[in-house]
Design a protein around this motif. Structure first.
Motif, PDB file in Angstrom:
ATOM      1  N   MET A   1       0.859  -1.248   0.018  1.00  0.00           N
ATOM      2  CA  MET A   1      -0.065   0.091  -0.242  1.00  0.00           C
ATOM      3  C   MET A   1       0.802   1.285  -0.015  1.00  0.00           C
ATOM      4  SD  MET A   1      -2.786   1.221   2.845  1.00  0.00           S
ATOM      5  CE  MET A   1      -3.812  -0.187   2.538  1.00  0.00           C
ATOM      6  N   ALA A   2       0.559   2.252  -0.898  1.00  0.00           N
ATOM      7  CA  ALA A   2       1.443   3.506  -0.889  1.00  0.00           C
ATOM      8  C   ALA A   2       0.951   4.239   0.414  1.00  0.00           C
ATOM      9  CB  ALA A   2       1.100   4.078  -2.080  1.00  0.00           C
ATOM     10  N   THR A   3       2.119   4.916   0.805  1.00  0.00           N
ATOM     11  CA  THR A   3       2.089   5.861   2.004  1.00  0.00           C
ATOM     12  C   THR A   3       1.416   7.167   1.403  1.00  0.00           C
ATOM     13  OG1 THR A   3       4.194   6.624   1.436  1.00  0.00           O
ATOM     14  CG2 THR A   3       3.962   4.900   3.169  1.00  0.00           C
ATOM     15  N   GLU A   4       0.784   7.909   2.187  1.00  0.00           N
ATOM     16  CA  GLU A   4       0.096   9.108   1.968  1.00  0.00           C
ATOM     17  C   GLU A   4       1.183  10.245   1.578  1.00  0.00           C
ATOM     18  OE1 GLU A   4      -2.430  12.635   4.217  1.00  0.00           O
ATOM     19  OE2 GLU A   4      -1.844  11.045   5.213  1.00  0.00           O
ATOM     20  N   ARG A   5       0.938  10.747   0.503  1.00  0.00           N
ATOM     21  CA  ARG A   5       1.930  11.575  -0.139  1.00  0.00           C
ATOM     22  C   ARG A   5       2.019  12.960   0.727  1.00  0.00           C
ATOM     23  NH1 ARG A   5       0.198  11.553  -6.565  1.00  0.00           N
ATOM     24  NH2 ARG A   5       0.089   9.412  -6.865  1.00  0.00           N
ATOM     25  N   PRO A   6       3.169  13.655   0.962  1.00  0.00           N
ATOM     26  CA  PRO A   6       3.095  14.857   1.443  1.00  0.00           C
ATOM     27  C   PRO A   6       2.298  15.837   0.931  1.00  0.00           C
ATOM     28  CG  PRO A   6       5.282  13.831   1.572  1.00  0.00           C
ATOM     29  CD  PRO A   6       4.550  13.043   0.768  1.00  0.00           C
ATOM     30  N   ARG A   7       1.460  16.779   1.575  1.00  0.00           N
ATOM     31  CA  ARG A   7       0.898  17.951   1.035  1.00  0.00           C
ATOM     32  C   ARG A   7       1.735  18.922   0.364  1.00  0.00           C
ATOM     33  NH1 ARG A   7      -2.506  20.486   5.668  1.00  0.00           N
ATOM     34  NH2 ARG A   7      -0.389  20.335   6.475  1.00  0.00           N
ATOM     35  N   THR A   8       1.412  19.391  -0.642  1.00  0.00           N
ATOM     36  CA  THR A   8       2.447  20.249  -1.290  1.00  0.00           C
ATOM     37  C   THR A   8       2.577  21.492  -0.517  1.00  0.00           C
ATOM     38  OG1 THR A   8       1.408  19.541  -3.716  1.00  0.00           O
ATOM     39  CG2 THR A   8       2.879  21.612  -3.430  1.00  0.00           C
ATOM     40  N   THR A   9       3.856  21.729  -0.145  1.00  0.00           N
ATOM     41  CA  THR A   9       4.187  22.834   0.531  1.00  0.00           C
ATOM     42  C   THR A   9       5.102  23.700  -0.522  1.00  0.00           C
ATOM     43  OG1 THR A   9       5.988  22.027   1.661  1.00  0.00           O
ATOM     44  CG2 THR A   9       4.029  21.829   2.689  1.00  0.00           C
ATOM     45  N   PRO A  10       5.399  25.038   0.133  1.00  0.00           N
ATOM     46  CA  PRO A  10       6.560  25.738  -0.823  1.00  0.00           C
ATOM     47  C   PRO A  10       7.810  25.111  -0.920  1.00  0.00           C
ATOM     48  CG  PRO A  10       5.292  27.180   0.897  1.00  0.00           C
ATOM     49  CD  PRO A  10       4.936  25.881   1.099  1.00  0.00           C
ATOM     50  N   VAL A  11       8.480  24.415   0.083  1.00  0.00           N
ATOM     51  CA  VAL A  11       9.556  23.672  -0.076  1.00  0.00           C
ATOM     52  C   VAL A  11       9.292  22.427  -1.188  1.00  0.00           C
ATOM     53  CG1 VAL A  11      11.235  22.346   1.112  1.00  0.00           C
ATOM     54  CG2 VAL A  11      10.252  24.258   2.289  1.00  0.00           C
ATOM     55  N   ALA A  12       8.139  21.636  -0.755  1.00  0.00           N
ATOM     56  CA  ALA A  12       7.893  20.817  -1.913  1.00  0.00           C
ATOM     57  C   ALA A  12       7.850  21.219  -3.225  1.00  0.00           C
ATOM     58  CB  ALA A  12       6.430  19.845  -1.434  1.00  0.00           C
ATOM     59  N   VAL A  14       9.484  23.655  -4.529  1.00  0.00           N
ATOM     60  CA  VAL A  14      10.658  23.768  -5.238  1.00  0.00           C
ATOM     61  C   VAL A  14      11.253  22.830  -5.481  1.00  0.00           C
ATOM     62  CG1 VAL A  14      12.978  24.996  -4.373  1.00  0.00           C
ATOM     63  CG2 VAL A  14      10.774  26.253  -3.641  1.00  0.00           C
ATOM     64  N   LEU A  15      11.330  21.867  -4.576  1.00  0.00           N
ATOM     65  CA  LEU A  15      11.922  20.544  -5.016  1.00  0.00           C
ATOM     66  C   LEU A  15      11.559  19.772  -6.270  1.00  0.00           C
ATOM     67  CD1 LEU A  15      12.151  19.007  -1.294  1.00  0.00           C
ATOM     68  CD2 LEU A  15      14.027  19.849  -2.830  1.00  0.00           C
ATOM     69  N   GLN A  16      10.123  19.940  -6.411  1.00  0.00           N
ATOM     70  CA  GLN A  16       9.561  19.513  -7.751  1.00  0.00           C
ATOM     71  C   GLN A  16      10.092  19.974  -8.899  1.00  0.00           C
ATOM     72  OE1 GLN A  16       5.208  19.793  -7.395  1.00  0.00           O
ATOM     73  NE2 GLN A  16       4.944  18.291  -5.818  1.00  0.00           N
ATOM     74  N   VAL A  17       9.986  21.435  -8.853  1.00  0.00           N
ATOM     75  CA  VAL A  17      10.680  22.242  -9.936  1.00  0.00           C
ATOM     76  C   VAL A  17      11.964  21.810 -10.258  1.00  0.00           C
ATOM     77  CG1 VAL A  17      11.435  24.697 -10.663  1.00  0.00           C
ATOM     78  CG2 VAL A  17       9.361  24.425  -9.456  1.00  0.00           C
ATOM     79  N   CYS A  18      12.847  21.785  -9.094  1.00  0.00           N
ATOM     80  CA  CYS A  18      14.258  21.257  -9.112  1.00  0.00           C
ATOM     81  C   CYS A  18      14.419  19.832  -9.879  1.00  0.00           C
ATOM     82  CB  CYS A  18      15.096  21.181  -7.792  1.00  0.00           C
ATOM     83  SG  CYS A  18      15.256  22.841  -7.252  1.00  0.00           S
TER      84      CYS A  18
END
Length: 402
Positions: A1-12, A14-18
């Motif tokens: 079972m997949a774990t719950e994905r973290p909610r999108t935060t400003p830091v998250a 930025v990491l996605q863009v990177c």
């Protein structure tokens, strides 16, 4: 079972863009190296790289990939196929395994992400060995270390996220609990103030109104034959009403009792005994023992109110021939005793009847003593009089005490 994905935060975000920039940069670098002569089939590398770029770009743009787990798995599978296409045309495609690790761990959760990372790492090792025409430790070390770094980084971030969420939840609970506690304190304060006012009214206004009623009855009995005596009773009732008015105004101003504003506790008790003797015709004597000291205002108010309430009960109920009030100053303590030789009563029955009409006096006196850390005791029996004793622990008030 997949774990719950973290909610999108400003830091998250930025990491996605990177991550997007890393994939685009590594893919562009692999294609550029193939075009400038590092590959025998540059057109195939460009085609495979273009296909992978298109599939990767479709992921963030297609809403179903973000909403459906199966759509996410399908998109990752197609992306993996295009990546294998890049691997077969150039060994530089191995570089793309590193951002794919993060993507798989983020989208597939702990168990599915680990499986996908393992498959991706094995694929990268096999492709590198195939291009190098050799199998060895050097071929496996790069993809394996990259996978380990990705797993530790992602799982560490998820652990920090869970800890942060738990802390946020605890802060929310503490905030709610603090709000509830503030409301409870407010309610307790309201109830305490109501109880204080009830004691004040019972020990002052109610007692004085009872005295006025007795005086007016005496004046009524004296009329019409003894007009001078009736006038004297009416004058006493008028003075009692005037004192009552002063007490009522004090409630509004929340000041010290008038009897204590201009004198000591012993002086206030002396005036109380004299007033009771004059108004009710009950001889009351005051005895003071020990060396009088200035007490904190709450202690003086409590002792004066208890004496007022006790003598009021004596006048109304005891049918006594005399009463005595004793104020004793001791080392670190002050005691007040009120005795009368009246009809007495059963203290146990009085406690059971407390709260009814006229039954607030004893609970009020006991509450006043306990509020200051003291003790209150009553000894009485039918036909044997009544003795009340209050003992308060107290340190002498300083000159700056209110």
């Amino acid at each position: 079972m997949a774990t719950e994905r973290p909610r999108t935060t400003p830091v998250a975000r930025v990491l996605q863009v990177c991550l997007h920039l890393l994939v685009a940069g590594l893919l562009a670098l692999a294609v550029a190296r193939a075009v400038v002569g590092r590959s025998a089939e540059p057109a195939a590398v460009v085609a495979a790289g273009t296909a992978m770029a298109a599939v990767y770009a479709a992921g963030p743009l297609v809403g179903a990939v973000r909403r459906s787990r199966w759509s996410t798995v399908l998109w990752l599978a197609v992306l993996g196929v295009t990546w294998v296409g890049v691997l077969t045309t150039t060994q530089d495609g191995v570089w793309l395994a590193f951002p794919l690790y993060f993507l798989e761990l983020h989208l597939l959760g702990r168990r599915g992400g680990l499986v996908a990372v393992a498959v991706t790492a094995v694929t990268a090792v096999v492709a590198w060995s195939w291009h190098q025409h050799t199998v060895g430790f050097a071929a496996a070390i790069g993809p394996t270390l990259g996978a380990a770094v990705a797993v530790v980084t992602v799982f560490g971030y998820q652990a920090l996220y869970r800890e942060s969420e738990e802390r946020r939840r605890l802060i929310d609970e503490l905030t709610a609990a603090r709000a509830g506690l503030d409301a409870a304190h407010h309610t307790a304060g309201v109830l305490a103030e109501r109880e204080r006012l009830a004691r004040e009214i019972h020990d002052t206004l109610a007692q004085s109104l009872s005295s006025i009623q007795l005086l007016l009855r005496a004046a009524q009995r004296a009329l019409p034959d003894r007009t001078e005596a009736a006038a004297d009773y009416v004058e006493q009732a008028r003075r009692a009403a005037q004192d009552n008015l002063a007490e009522a105004r004090r409630f509004v101003r929340a000041l010290t009792p008038p009897d204590l504003e201009s004198g000591s506790l012993a002086g206030a008790l002396e005036r109380l005994c004299a007033t009771t003797t004059a108004h009710a015709g009950l001889p009351v004597r005051l005895h003071v023992s020990g060396d009088p000291v200035r007490l904190p205002v709450p202690h003086e108010v409590a002792l004066l109110r208890i004496a007022q309430s006790a003598l009021g009960n004596t006048v109304r109920h005891a049918k006594a021939s005399h009463a005595e009030v004793t104020l004793s100053y001791m080392e670190g303590e002050v005691a007040l005793d009120v005795f009368d030789d009246g009809a007495g009563f059963d203290p146990a029955r009085a406690a059971a009847d407390a709260g009814g009409d006229g039954g607030f006096g004893l609970p009020s006196m006991r509450a006043r003593a306990r509020a200051l850390g003291g003790t209150f005791a009553v000894e009485s029996a039918p036909g044997e009089g009544t003795a009340l004793a209050v003992l308060l622990p107290v340190a002498p008030a300083t000159e700056d005490s209110p």
